[in-house]
Scaffold this motif. Structure first.
Motif, mmCIF file in Angstrom:
data_model
loop_
_atom_site.group_PDB
_atom_site.id
_atom_site.type_symbol
_atom_site.label_atom_id
_atom_site.label_comp_id
_atom_site.label_asym_id
_atom_site.label_seq_id
_atom_site.Cartn_x
_atom_site.Cartn_y
_atom_site.Cartn_z
ATOM 1 N N MET A 1 0.852 -1.174 0.000
ATOM 2 C CA MET A 1 0.000 0.000 0.000
ATOM 3 C C MET A 1 0.898 1.238 0.000
ATOM 4 S SD MET A 1 -3.123 0.625 2.664
ATOM 5 C CE MET A 1 -4.629 0.131 1.908
ATOM 6 N N ALA A 2 0.805 2.039 -1.009
ATOM 7 C CA ALA A 2 1.652 3.218 -1.139
ATOM 8 C C ALA A 2 1.214 4.315 -0.180
ATOM 9 C CB ALA A 2 1.595 3.719 -2.580
ATOM 10 N N GLY A 3 2.101 5.309 0.003
ATOM 11 C CA GLY A 3 1.815 6.424 0.904
ATOM 12 C C GLY A 3 0.481 7.094 0.615
ATOM 13 N N THR A 4 0.174 7.322 -0.649
ATOM 14 C CA THR A 4 -1.090 7.979 -0.970
ATOM 15 C C THR A 4 -2.281 7.084 -0.635
ATOM 16 O OG1 THR A 4 -0.924 7.234 -3.260
ATOM 17 C CG2 THR A 4 -0.114 9.454 -2.779
ATOM 18 N N ALA A 5 -2.107 5.777 -0.740
ATOM 19 C CA ALA A 5 -3.188 4.861 -0.363
ATOM 20 C C ALA A 5 -3.432 4.917 1.143
ATOM 21 C CB ALA A 5 -2.868 3.439 -0.813
ATOM 22 N N PHE A 6 -2.374 5.068 1.930
ATOM 23 C CA PHE A 6 -2.527 5.219 3.380
ATOM 24 C C PHE A 6 -3.240 6.524 3.703
ATOM 25 C CE2 PHE A 6 1.266 2.317 3.645
ATOM 26 C CZ PHE A 6 0.589 1.264 4.252
ATOM 27 N N ASP A 7 -2.877 7.579 2.996
ATOM 28 C CA ASP A 7 -3.549 8.872 3.188
ATOM 29 C C ASP A 7 -5.036 8.741 2.894
ATOM 30 O OD1 ASP A 7 -1.150 10.175 3.856
ATOM 31 O OD2 ASP A 7 -0.766 10.759 1.781
ATOM 32 N N THR A 8 -5.355 8.089 1.779
ATOM 33 C CA THR A 8 -6.754 7.900 1.396
ATOM 34 C C THR A 8 -7.494 7.072 2.439
ATOM 35 O OG1 THR A 8 -6.181 8.073 -0.940
ATOM 36 C CG2 THR A 8 -8.279 7.004 -0.415
ATOM 37 N N LEU A 9 -6.860 6.017 2.932
ATOM 38 C CA LEU A 9 -7.467 5.181 3.964
ATOM 39 C C LEU A 9 -7.785 6.014 5.206
ATOM 40 C CD1 LEU A 9 -8.167 2.254 4.992
ATOM 41 C CD2 LEU A 9 -5.862 2.275 5.983
ATOM 42 N N ALA A 10 -6.830 6.803 5.678
ATOM 43 C CA ALA A 10 -7.051 7.630 6.876
ATOM 44 C C ALA A 10 -8.136 8.670 6.632
ATOM 45 C CB ALA A 10 -5.745 8.305 7.292
ATOM 46 N N GLU A 11 -8.163 9.260 5.439
ATOM 47 C CA GLU A 11 -9.196 10.251 5.122
ATOM 48 C C GLU A 11 -10.582 9.610 5.098
ATOM 49 O OE1 GLU A 11 -7.698 11.841 1.454
ATOM 50 O OE2 GLU A 11 -6.069 12.908 2.480
ATOM 51 N N ARG A 12 -10.700 8.429 4.530
ATOM 52 C CA ARG A 12 -11.985 7.712 4.523
ATOM 53 C C ARG A 12 -12.416 7.356 5.935
ATOM 54 N NH1 ARG A 12 -11.718 2.586 1.161
ATOM 55 N NH2 ARG A 12 -13.917 2.478 1.706
ATOM 56 N N TYR A 13 -11.475 6.928 6.746
ATOM 57 C CA TYR A 13 -11.740 6.571 8.132
ATOM 58 C C TYR A 13 -12.279 7.779 8.905
ATOM 59 C CZ TYR A 13 -10.548 5.166 12.936
ATOM 60 O OH TYR A 13 -10.571 4.886 14.273
ATOM 61 N N ILE A 14 -11.596 8.913 8.781
ATOM 62 C CA ILE A 14 -12.031 10.143 9.462
ATOM 63 C C ILE A 14 -13.393 10.585 8.931
ATOM 64 C CG2 ILE A 14 -11.520 12.608 9.763
ATOM 65 C CD1 ILE A 14 -9.785 10.795 11.546
ATOM 66 N N ALA A 15 -13.608 10.495 7.626
ATOM 67 C CA ALA A 15 -14.899 10.876 7.040
ATOM 68 C C ALA A 15 -16.032 10.019 7.597
ATOM 69 C CB ALA A 15 -14.841 10.765 5.513
ATOM 70 N N THR A 16 -15.754 8.747 7.845
ATOM 71 C CA THR A 16 -16.762 7.858 8.424
ATOM 72 C C THR A 16 -17.146 8.333 9.825
ATOM 73 O OG1 THR A 16 -15.918 6.001 7.133
ATOM 74 C CG2 THR A 16 -17.278 5.456 9.036
ATOM 75 N N TRP A 17 -16.159 8.746 10.618
ATOM 76 C CA TRP A 17 -16.439 9.248 11.964
ATOM 77 C C TRP A 17 -17.204 10.573 11.929
ATOM 78 C CZ3 TRP A 17 -15.651 7.142 16.798
ATOM 79 C CH2 TRP A 17 -14.985 5.916 16.821
ATOM 80 N N ASN A 18 -17.117 11.295 10.811
ATOM 81 C CA ASN A 18 -17.824 12.575 10.681
ATOM 82 C C ASN A 18 -19.184 12.446 10.008
ATOM 83 O OD1 ASN A 18 -15.918 14.241 11.953
ATOM 84 N ND2 ASN A 18 -14.715 14.410 10.078
ATOM 85 N N GLU A 19 -19.495 11.290 9.445
ATOM 86 C CA GLU A 19 -20.767 11.109 8.726
ATOM 87 C C GLU A 19 -21.918 11.005 9.733
ATOM 88 O OE1 GLU A 19 -23.470 11.377 6.555
ATOM 89 O OE2 GLU A 19 -21.715 11.079 5.254
ATOM 90 N N THR A 20 -22.814 11.974 9.710
ATOM 91 C CA THR A 20 -23.908 12.006 10.689
ATOM 92 C C THR A 20 -25.201 11.387 10.174
ATOM 93 O OG1 THR A 20 -24.462 14.256 10.016
ATOM 94 C CG2 THR A 20 -22.991 14.005 11.935
ATOM 95 N N ASP A 21 -25.324 11.177 8.871
ATOM 96 C CA ASP A 21 -26.514 10.503 8.351
ATOM 97 C C ASP A 21 -26.369 9.002 8.646
ATOM 98 O OD1 ASP A 21 -27.616 8.850 5.769
ATOM 99 O OD2 ASP A 21 -28.962 10.491 6.359
ATOM 100 N N PRO A 22 -27.281 8.428 9.443
ATOM 101 C CA PRO A 22 -27.115 7.024 9.869
ATOM 102 C C PRO A 22 -26.971 6.031 8.720
ATOM 103 C CG PRO A 22 -28.821 8.088 11.163
ATOM 104 C CD PRO A 22 -28.447 9.045 10.071
ATOM 105 N N LYS A 23 -27.775 6.173 7.670
ATOM 106 C CA LYS A 23 -27.694 5.222 6.551
ATOM 107 C C LYS A 23 -26.385 5.378 5.788
ATOM 108 C CE LYS A 23 -32.626 4.612 5.977
ATOM 109 N NZ LYS A 23 -33.788 4.785 5.108
ATOM 110 N N ALA A 24 -25.984 6.620 5.537
ATOM 111 C CA ALA A 24 -24.730 6.867 4.815
ATOM 112 C C ALA A 24 -23.540 6.409 5.654
ATOM 113 C CB ALA A 24 -24.603 8.346 4.467
#
Length: 123
Positions: free
Chosen positions: A1-24
């Motif tokens: 997994m390249a550096g940019t893939a790790f960045d993308t993974l962390a960004e997706r992870y943080i976005a999940t913690w910020n998603e307030t719509d229960p279904k989304a």
């Protein structure tokens, strides 16, 4: 997994913690985590997408109106990444600061996240 893939993974992870719509949020958790994914920090242990989703919902309720953000670079090698995050009001000082180590299944899905809390609000 390249550096940019790790960045993308962390960004997706943080976005999940910020998603307030229960279904989304549930869809995001299911897309990001493996079926037997496990999240552990000093306050909670959650296994599987339903428990992880419930944990995120509980944190959002406890810290209503606050958002997570990455607080520095993402570092990774093989199938694991580490990163620091903050939780606080948008544009304001962080109330909570933590450090997570995330392990993937080699296909980009999370199998384990170990969280550490570096700063938490006092009662």
């Amino acid at each position: 997994m390249a550096g940019t893939a790790f960045d993308t993974l962390a960004e997706r992870y943080i976005a999940t913690w910020n998603e307030t719509d229960p279904k989304a949020r549930r869809r995001a958790v299911e897309a990001l985590w493996s079926e037997d994914g496990r999240y552990v920090d000093p306050l909670v242990e959650a296994e599987g997408p339903a428990a992880i989703d419930a944990t995120i919902a509980a944190v959002q309720q406890q810290f209503d109106g606050m958002t997570f953000r990455l607080a520095g670079p993402v570092d990774g090698h093989h199938d694991q990444a580490r990163f620091t995050w903050e939780l606080g009001p948008e544009g304001g000082e962080a109330l909570v600061v933590g450090f997570d180590v995330a392990q993937t299944d080699g296909q980009g899905r999370l199998v384990r996240v170990l969280g550490f809390l570096d700063r938490v609000p006092t009662a």
